[in-house]
Design an enzyme around this catalytic site. Structure first.
Site, PDB file in Angstrom:
ATOM      1  N   ARG A 131     -60.824  -4.567 -39.080  1.00 16.96           N
ATOM      2  CA  ARG A 131     -62.018  -5.351 -38.769  1.00 16.96           C
ATOM      3  C   ARG A 131     -62.827  -5.583 -40.021  1.00 16.96           C
ATOM      4  O   ARG A 131     -63.193  -4.627 -40.704  1.00 16.96           O
ATOM      5  CB  ARG A 131     -62.888  -4.560 -37.789  1.00 16.96           C
ATOM      6  CG  ARG A 131     -62.783  -5.033 -36.416  1.00 16.96           C
ATOM      7  CD  ARG A 131     -63.698  -4.390 -35.453  1.00 16.96           C
ATOM      8  NE  ARG A 131     -64.639  -3.384 -35.882  1.00 16.96           N
ATOM      9  CZ  ARG A 131     -65.653  -2.981 -35.148  1.00 16.96           C
ATOM     10  NH1 ARG A 131     -65.868  -3.520 -33.978  1.00 16.96           N
ATOM     11  NH2 ARG A 131     -66.460  -2.048 -35.565  1.00 16.96           N
ATOM     12  N   THR A 134     -68.123  -9.552 -40.573  1.00 14.67           N
ATOM     13  CA  THR A 134     -67.957 -10.506 -39.468  1.00 14.67           C
ATOM     14  C   THR A 134     -67.484  -9.821 -38.180  1.00 14.67           C
ATOM     15  O   THR A 134     -67.587 -10.399 -37.098  1.00 14.67           O
ATOM     16  CB  THR A 134     -66.901 -11.564 -39.826  1.00 14.67           C
ATOM     17  OG1 THR A 134     -65.628 -10.903 -39.962  1.00 14.67           O
ATOM     18  CG2 THR A 134     -67.236 -12.267 -41.132  1.00 14.67           C
ATOM     19  N   ASP A 141     -65.607   6.432 -35.936  1.00 12.15           N
ATOM     20  CA  ASP A 141     -64.485   5.619 -36.434  1.00 12.15           C
ATOM     21  C   ASP A 141     -63.176   6.370 -36.171  1.00 12.15           C
ATOM     22  O   ASP A 141     -62.906   7.411 -36.789  1.00 12.15           O
ATOM     23  CB  ASP A 141     -64.668   5.357 -37.933  1.00 12.15           C
ATOM     24  CG  ASP A 141     -63.651   4.359 -38.454  1.00 12.15           C
ATOM     25  OD1 ASP A 141     -64.051   3.322 -38.992  1.00 12.15           O
ATOM     26  OD2 ASP A 141     -62.424   4.632 -38.321  1.00 12.15           O
ATOM     27  N   ASP A 199     -60.763   6.892 -39.239  1.00 12.88           N
ATOM     28  CA  ASP A 199     -61.265   7.895 -40.187  1.00 12.88           C
ATOM     29  C   ASP A 199     -61.143   9.303 -39.617  1.00 12.88           C
ATOM     30  O   ASP A 199     -60.823  10.248 -40.344  1.00 12.88           O
ATOM     31  CB  ASP A 199     -62.735   7.612 -40.541  1.00 12.88           C
ATOM     32  CG  ASP A 199     -62.868   6.464 -41.527  1.00 12.88           C
ATOM     33  OD1 ASP A 199     -61.880   6.175 -42.236  1.00 12.88           O
ATOM     34  OD2 ASP A 199     -63.949   5.857 -41.582  1.00 12.88           O
TER      35      ASP A 199
HETATM   36  C1  PRP Z   1     -60.719  -0.011 -35.241  1.00 18.20           C
HETATM   37  C2  PRP Z   1     -59.921   0.326 -33.996  1.00 18.20           C
HETATM   38  C3  PRP Z   1     -59.536  -1.036 -33.481  1.00 18.20           C
HETATM   39  C4  PRP Z   1     -60.722  -1.878 -33.862  1.00 18.20           C
HETATM   40  C5  PRP Z   1     -61.538  -2.082 -32.622  1.00 18.20           C
HETATM   41  O1  PRP Z   1     -59.882  -0.295 -36.286  1.00 18.20           O
HETATM   42  O2  PRP Z   1     -58.840   1.166 -34.233  1.00 18.20           O
HETATM   43  O3  PRP Z   1     -58.345  -1.535 -34.065  1.00 18.20           O
HETATM   44  O4  PRP Z   1     -61.483  -1.142 -34.827  1.00 18.20           O
HETATM   45  O5  PRP Z   1     -62.560  -2.960 -32.864  1.00 18.20           O
HETATM   46  P1  PRP Z   1     -62.634  -4.409 -32.199  1.00 18.20           P
HETATM   47  O6  PRP Z   1     -62.327  -4.212 -30.747  1.00 18.20           O
HETATM   48  O7  PRP Z   1     -64.063  -4.802 -32.434  1.00 18.20           O
HETATM   49  O8  PRP Z   1     -61.669  -5.302 -32.891  1.00 18.20           O
HETATM   50  P2  PRP Z   1     -60.445  -0.602 -37.769  1.00 18.20           P
HETATM   51  O9  PRP Z   1     -60.697  -2.058 -37.936  1.00 18.20           O
HETATM   52  O10 PRP Z   1     -61.587   0.314 -38.073  1.00 18.20           O
HETATM   53  O11 PRP Z   1     -59.203  -0.290 -38.680  1.00 18.20           O
HETATM   54  P3  PRP Z   1     -58.448   1.100 -38.960  1.00 18.20           P
HETATM   55  O12 PRP Z   1     -57.738   1.479 -37.681  1.00 18.20           O
HETATM   56  O13 PRP Z   1     -57.515   0.736 -40.057  1.00 18.20           O
HETATM   57  O14 PRP Z   1     -59.474   2.112 -39.364  1.00 18.20           O
HETATM   58  N1  URA Z   2     -63.628   1.042 -34.239  1.00 21.85           N
HETATM   59  C1  URA Z   2     -63.789   2.385 -34.170  1.00 21.85           C
HETATM   60  O1  URA Z   2     -62.996   3.141 -34.734  1.00 21.85           O
HETATM   61  N2  URA Z   2     -64.827   2.863 -33.484  1.00 21.85           N
HETATM   62  C2  URA Z   2     -65.712   2.071 -32.843  1.00 21.85           C
HETATM   63  O2  URA Z   2     -66.651   2.581 -32.217  1.00 21.85           O
HETATM   64  C3  URA Z   2     -65.527   0.675 -32.933  1.00 21.85           C
HETATM   65  C4  URA Z   2     -64.472   0.186 -33.619  1.00 21.85           C
END
Ligand code: PRP
Ligand code: URA
Length: 208
Positions: free
Chosen positions: A103, A107, A199, A202
């Site tokens: 994400r 944005t 997160d 993380d």
């Molecule tokens: C997180 C999560 C989803 C997304 C959800 O991933 O694992 O993929 O955010 O958010 P959304 O419904 O608003 O799209 P992130 O983008 O943080 O990436 P990562 O898994 O690499 O940390």
């Molecule tokens: N992605 C995450 O990992 N946590 C949230 O709460 C939203 C998006």
């Protein structure tokens, strides 16, 4: 299409520990895997069965086995990776595809960086894995990519969802059944689920 919010006591208990900010990365990873396994039990409840006769040491048994329909799991990178071991414990012969999305922090829109799906995906039911369904953008985008390859059916499995994400995903892909551990209160101004768990990526990989 249906939204299945999990009410099983084991799932609710493990989600509570998962949310706790004191839970370590090691415990977090174990819990994500365990909850994914328990949810997979629900998400595979409608797999078709066929008859099979099996010779036991005593007599013939008229049994049921899963019919030809095959499964593929598709985790959304990174955090979806944490769910793969758990679901493979239940369905060890499933194929695993990967979709890389993150994400954009400004944005909140998903940015694609990787897609590798099983070659025979047209013959399979796909279960998309991602712990978090926040705005729904990542899940919607991943499912749109998978649909271009025409699998038999797609389900989405997530641990925690925001009402906004559940609604957006249901509207964008009304044919996709959603299996979700809990639906929380709302999103905050940064697109994080409240109360959520922070997160997920993380916390799984210990990167913050
Ligand atoms: C997180 C999560 C989803 C997304 C959800 O991933 O694992 O993929 O955010 O958010 P959304 O419904 O608003 O799209 P992130 O983008 O943080 O990436 P990562 O898994 O690499 O940390
Ligand atoms: N992605 C995450 O990992 N946590 C949230 O709460 C939203 C998006």
């Amino acid at each position: 299409m249906a939204v299945h919010e999990m009410d099983h006591p084991l799932i609710q208990h493990k989600l509570s520990v998962l949310r706790d900010e004191r839970t370590t990365s090691k415990q977090f990873r174990e819990l994500v895997s365990e909850i994914a396994m328990l949810m997979c039990f629900e998400a595979t409840r409608d797999l078709p069965l066929m008859d099979r006769d099996v010779k036991t040491p005593v007599a013939m048994a008229h049994t049921k086995v899963i019919a030809g329909k095959k499964l593929a799991f598709v985790p959304i990178l990174r955090a979806g990776l944490g769910m793969v071991d758990g679901v493979l414990t239940l369905v060890p012969n499933a194929r695993v595809g990967h979709i890389g999305l993150y994400r954009d922090p400004e944005t909140l829109k998903p940015v694609e960086y990787y897609c590798k799906l099983p070659a025979d995906i047209q013959e399979r039911e796909v279960i998309v894995l991602d712990p978090m369904l926040a705005t729904g953008g990542s899940a919607i985008d991943a499912i749109s990519q998978i649909k271009q390859r025409h699998p038999k059916e797609i389900k989405f499995m997530g641990l925690i969802g925001a009402p906004e994400g559940v609604k957006a995903l249901s509207e964008a892909h009304p044919d996709v059944e959603i299996y979700i551990g809990a639906i929380d209160d709302k999103l905050n101004d940064h697109g994080y689920i409240v109360p959520g768990l922070g997160d997920a990526g993380d916390r799984i990989f210990g990167t913050k």
